[in-house]
Motif scaffolding. Structure first.
Motif, PDB file in Angstrom:
ATOM      1  N   GLU A 327       0.827  -1.211   0.000  1.00 26.12           N
ATOM      2  CA  GLU A 327       0.000   0.000   0.000  1.00 26.12           C
ATOM      3  C   GLU A 327       0.862   1.262   0.000  1.00 26.12           C
ATOM      4  O   GLU A 327       0.518   2.256  -0.635  1.00 26.12           O
ATOM      5  N   ILE A 328       1.987   1.214   0.721  1.00 27.89           N
ATOM      6  CA  ILE A 328       2.912   2.357   0.707  1.00 27.89           C
ATOM      7  C   ILE A 328       3.443   2.569  -0.711  1.00 27.89           C
ATOM      8  O   ILE A 328       3.535   3.703  -1.197  1.00 27.89           O
ATOM      9  N   ALA A 329       3.788   1.468  -1.391  1.00 31.12           N
ATOM     10  CA  ALA A 329       4.267   1.554  -2.771  1.00 31.12           C
ATOM     11  C   ALA A 329       3.193   2.126  -3.688  1.00 31.12           C
ATOM     12  O   ALA A 329       3.494   2.910  -4.602  1.00 31.12           O
ATOM     13  N   GLN A 330       1.951   1.748  -3.440  1.00 34.67           N
ATOM     14  CA  GLN A 330       0.839   2.282  -4.236  1.00 34.67           C
ATOM     15  C   GLN A 330       0.774   3.806  -4.106  1.00 34.67           C
ATOM     16  O   GLN A 330       0.681   4.530  -5.112  1.00 34.67           O
ATOM     17  N   ASN A 331       0.827   4.297  -2.879  1.00 37.57           N
ATOM     18  CA  ASN A 331       0.751   5.748  -2.647  1.00 37.57           C
ATOM     19  C   ASN A 331       1.974   6.469  -3.210  1.00 37.57           C
ATOM     20  O   ASN A 331       1.850   7.557  -3.795  1.00 37.57           O
ATOM     21  N   LEU A 332       3.147   5.866  -3.038  1.00 39.82           N
ATOM     22  CA  LEU A 332       4.371   6.487  -3.537  1.00 39.82           C
ATOM     23  C   LEU A 332       4.373   6.540  -5.063  1.00 39.82           C
ATOM     24  O   LEU A 332       4.855   7.511  -5.655  1.00 39.82           O
ATOM     25  N   SER A 333       3.822   5.510  -5.707  1.00 41.04           N
ATOM     26  CA  SER A 333       3.770   5.511  -7.173  1.00 41.04           C
ATOM     27  C   SER A 333       2.946   6.696  -7.681  1.00 41.04           C
ATOM     28  O   SER A 333       3.283   7.308  -8.706  1.00 41.04           O
ATOM     29  N   LYS A 334       1.890   7.016  -6.982  1.00 40.52           N
ATOM     30  CA  LYS A 334       1.059   8.156  -7.377  1.00 40.52           C
ATOM     31  C   LYS A 334       1.815   9.466  -7.191  1.00 40.52           C
ATOM     32  O   LYS A 334       1.699  10.392  -8.008  1.00 40.52           O
ATOM     33  N   THR A 335       2.589   9.559  -6.114  1.00 41.97           N
ATOM     34  CA  THR A 335       3.395  10.762  -5.877  1.00 41.97           C
ATOM     35  C   THR A 335       4.440  10.926  -6.973  1.00 41.97           C
ATOM     36  O   THR A 335       4.635  12.029  -7.513  1.00 41.97           O
ATOM     37  N   LEU A 336       5.119   9.831  -7.335  1.00 44.82           N
ATOM     38  CA  LEU A 336       6.149   9.889  -8.372  1.00 44.82           C
ATOM     39  C   LEU A 336       5.563  10.255  -9.732  1.00 44.82           C
ATOM     40  O   LEU A 336       6.132  11.071 -10.463  1.00 44.82           O
ATOM     41  N   SER A 337       4.431   9.664 -10.060  1.00 42.97           N
ATOM     42  CA  SER A 337       3.817   9.977 -11.358  1.00 42.97           C
ATOM     43  C   SER A 337       3.324  11.425 -11.393  1.00 42.97           C
ATOM     44  O   SER A 337       3.419  12.096 -12.434  1.00 42.97           O
ATOM     45  N   ASP A 338       2.860  11.929 -10.273  1.00 43.84           N
ATOM     46  CA  ASP A 338       2.424  13.326 -10.199  1.00 43.84           C
ATOM     47  C   ASP A 338       3.605  14.279 -10.380  1.00 43.84           C
ATOM     48  O   ASP A 338       3.489  15.300 -11.068  1.00 43.84           O
ATOM     49  N   LEU A 339       4.735  13.934  -9.795  1.00 41.56           N
ATOM     50  CA  LEU A 339       5.936  14.765  -9.944  1.00 41.56           C
ATOM     51  C   LEU A 339       6.351  14.874 -11.406  1.00 41.56           C
ATOM     52  O   LEU A 339       6.771  15.934 -11.870  1.00 41.56           O
ATOM     53  N   ILE A 340       6.212  13.795 -12.151  1.00 45.16           N
ATOM     54  CA  ILE A 340       6.641  13.789 -13.546  1.00 45.16           C
ATOM     55  C   ILE A 340       5.578  14.374 -14.476  1.00 45.16           C
ATOM     56  O   ILE A 340       5.883  15.200 -15.344  1.00 45.16           O
ATOM     57  N   GLU A 341       4.342  13.981 -14.274  1.00 41.04           N
ATOM     58  CA  GLU A 341       3.275  14.417 -15.183  1.00 41.04           C
ATOM     59  C   GLU A 341       2.823  15.845 -14.946  1.00 41.04           C
ATOM     60  O   GLU A 341       2.503  16.567 -15.900  1.00 41.04           O
ATOM     61  N   ASN A 342       2.804  16.269 -13.698  1.00 44.04           N
ATOM     62  CA  ASN A 342       2.211  17.568 -13.370  1.00 44.04           C
ATOM     63  C   ASN A 342       3.203  18.595 -12.825  1.00 44.04           C
ATOM     64  O   ASN A 342       2.893  19.792 -12.796  1.00 44.04           O
ATOM     65  N   LYS A 343       4.388  18.125 -12.389  1.00 41.27           N
ATOM     66  CA  LYS A 343       5.338  19.053 -11.766  1.00 41.27           C
ATOM     67  C   LYS A 343       6.668  19.121 -12.509  1.00 41.27           C
ATOM     68  O   LYS A 343       7.675  19.574 -11.957  1.00 41.27           O
ATOM     69  N   LYS A 344       6.663  18.614 -13.748  1.00 42.09           N
ATOM     70  CA  LYS A 344       7.770  18.796 -14.692  1.00 42.09           C
ATOM     71  C   LYS A 344       9.071  18.110 -14.300  1.00 42.09           C
ATOM     72  O   LYS A 344      10.147  18.497 -14.777  1.00 42.09           O
ATOM     73  N   GLU A 345       9.002  17.090 -13.465  1.00 34.67           N
ATOM     74  CA  GLU A 345      10.210  16.310 -13.193  1.00 34.67           C
ATOM     75  C   GLU A 345      10.496  15.380 -14.364  1.00 34.67           C
ATOM     76  O   GLU A 345       9.593  14.948 -15.078  1.00 34.67           O
ATOM     77  N   SER A 346      11.762  15.048 -14.545  1.00 38.57           N
ATOM     78  CA  SER A 346      12.168  14.127 -15.598  1.00 38.57           C
ATOM     79  C   SER A 346      11.847  12.688 -15.196  1.00 38.57           C
ATOM     80  O   SER A 346      11.852  12.343 -14.009  1.00 38.57           O
ATOM     81  N   LYS A 347      11.583  11.838 -16.210  1.00 39.26           N
ATOM     82  CA  LYS A 347      11.339  10.429 -15.910  1.00 39.26           C
ATOM     83  C   LYS A 347      12.592   9.730 -15.394  1.00 39.26           C
ATOM     84  O   LYS A 347      12.532   8.594 -14.924  1.00 39.26           O
ATOM     85  N   SER A 348      13.743  10.422 -15.446  1.00 39.69           N
ATOM     86  CA  SER A 348      14.968   9.864 -14.857  1.00 39.69           C
ATOM     87  C   SER A 348      14.811   9.693 -13.348  1.00 39.69           C
ATOM     88  O   SER A 348      15.572   8.942 -12.721  1.00 39.69           O
ATOM     89  N   LEU A 349      13.822  10.365 -12.768  1.00 40.42           N
ATOM     90  CA  LEU A 349      13.529  10.186 -11.338  1.00 40.42           C
ATOM     91  C   LEU A 349      13.201   8.722 -11.038  1.00 40.42           C
ATOM     92  O   LEU A 349      13.556   8.210  -9.978  1.00 40.42           O
ATOM     93  N   LEU A 350      12.534   8.066 -11.983  1.00 40.08           N
ATOM     94  CA  LEU A 350      12.187   6.655 -11.772  1.00 40.08           C
ATOM     95  C   LEU A 350      13.414   5.760 -11.889  1.00 40.08           C
ATOM     96  O   LEU A 350      13.525   4.752 -11.185  1.00 40.08           O
ATOM     97  N   MET A 351      14.341   6.137 -12.771  1.00 43.24           N
ATOM     98  CA  MET A 351      15.512   5.297 -13.021  1.00 43.24           C
ATOM     99  C   MET A 351      16.522   5.360 -11.879  1.00 43.24           C
ATOM    100  O   MET A 351      17.292   4.411 -11.676  1.00 43.24           O
TER     101      MET A 351
END
Length: 427
Positions: A327-351
């Protein structure tokens, strides 16, 4: 009645998973269900034959589900007569690639846990001694009869309108499927010490949970067109669906089961105080990936969860998490996707999570996190990303020194999860 044989009998249909999933990818949705129902029919036919054979005796069905059934029998028939009847039933399937193993033990003890242990040992021994007339070269592929899906009642009738490619198109982000198999933990230990009545009550309650409660949950979550129940019965189930719906259903099902087990423990006071839990394996795949391979990978993931300390786990992307961590991973995945999709972070954040993760027992390359934070993160997001990366660094280092703390695998799973969520937007 003093001369009666008091028996405990089990029928265990072997080869279910390999039989069900050994189908071509094209038209697999209907073929899987046909084979799943065929397995149920084998069990029904075997039970019918035994009921008819023992019609002059006392027979009680203790459990029936998941390709198994148990019978409590008091009979005046001889062991030889019973063995001959079992042989006759099994002979119908000698050259089939799916086979019902039927065996019995004499009841020297009424304690249900003891009887289950004895009969399971006997059945396992019988599986090592399949009749020699069986010849793999001469095996006959099963001809599975057609059926009307609308006639299937309960959770096993839960099949979406379209095929697996259609189901995958319903996914958010990456158009992929996921398969999940789950199984109740330590069920044998739960049955130890139970009376026959309590055993029946518990096994029926678990069976009902993975039928009525599961079907109700799928409907309440409006996932009827997203979840395909391959089989569900007894203490386990196997489902395929659009990947994000399988992930979300897993979270909700675990919560439902937690509530369910609290209730059943109040009703059966002899159950252990520890929570009753289940473990799961999840695999993500494309619609045309061989389903037999999918089933083997899911089974391997489930086995890994079962080997975790305390079980009560889920293995996904090769990493084993507790359900709370999932469940923590579920919530964190949403935070990470929001950072990239809506807050202009690079997808390198995932890598960065994968590039820092250690190989075997090497020291984690946590210095890369500091470098990444300085060079790659938007100023407006600095505090948010720093909090995430600091948590990952601490988890990695604590694992390196064998100190229990947050599981760093949560971050790996979350990054893969976020990648699936954003596949459309980052390609």
């Amino acid at each position: 009645m003093g001369n009666n044989l008091e028996l405990f009998l089990k029928c265990d249909i072997s080869g279910i998973q390999s039989f069900i999933f050994n189908v071509p990818s094209k038209g697999a949705a209907k073929a899987l269900k046909k084979r799943s129902i065929y397995v149920e029919d084998i069990s029904k036919n075997c039970l019918h034959e035994l009921n008819d054979f023992f019609k002059e005796d006392t027979l009680e069905e203790l459990y029936n589900g998941g390709g198994n059934f148990y019978l409590d029998i008091s009979t005046q028939k001889s062991k030889k007569e019973i063995e001959n009847k079992i042989e006759n039933i099994q002979n119908l399937y000698l050259k089939s690639d799916i086979f019902p193993y039927i065996s019995f033990v004499e009841k020297s003890n009424e304690e249900i846990g003891y009887l289950l242990k004895e009969i399971n040992r006997t059945v396992q021994k019988k599986k090592m001694q399949r009749p020699i007339s069986y010849d793999l070269i001469d095996a006959t592929p099963v001809t599975v009869p057609d059926f009307d899906i609308n006639e299937i009642k309960g959770v096993n009738g839960q099949v979406p309108r379209g095929d697996f490619s259609w189901i995958a198109e319903n996914a958010v982000g990456d158009k992929k499927l996921a398969a999940i198999k789950l199984d109740v933990d330590n069920l044998g230990s739960l049955f130890m010490g139970l009376s026959k009545t309590d055993y029946q009550k518990l096994s029926q309650a678990i069976k009902d949970f993975f039928d009525d409660r599961l079907l109700g949950l799928i409907r309440n979550l409006k996932m009827q067109d997203n979840i395909y129940v391959v089989f569900s019965g007894g203490d386990d189930c196997f489902m395929i669906g659009s990947w994000n719906h399988i992930f979300d259903l897993a979270v909700q099902l675990r919560k439902e089961f937690s509530t369910f087990q609290e209730k059943i423990k109040k009703e059966i006071s002899s159950l252990p105080k520890e929570p009753i839990t289940f473990s799961a394996g999840i695999v993500v795949f494309t619609p045309h990936y061989p389903l037999l391979q999918v089933s083997e990978e899911v089974e391997s993931s489930l086995s890994k969860s079962k080997m975790a300390v305390g079980k009560n786990s889920v293995t996904i992307f090769g990493k084993t998490l507790t359900w709370n961590e999932f469940e923590i991973a579920q919530n964190l995945s949403k935070t990470l996707s929001d950072l990239i999709e809506n807050k202009k972070e690079s997808k390198s954040l995932l890598m960065i999570f994968r590039s820092v993760y250690p190989i075997k027992n090497e020291l984690p390359k946590v210095w890369r996190l500091k470098y990444f934070l300085r060079r790659n993160v938007q100023t407006s997001n600095l505090d948010e990303v720093k909090t995430i990366l600091n948590g990952y660094e601490q988890a990695l280092l604590f694992r390196y020194i064998n100190k229990n703390n947050n599981n760093p695998d949560v971050y790996l799973v979350a990054s893969r999860w976020a990648e699936l969520l954003m596949k459309e937007s980052i390609e």
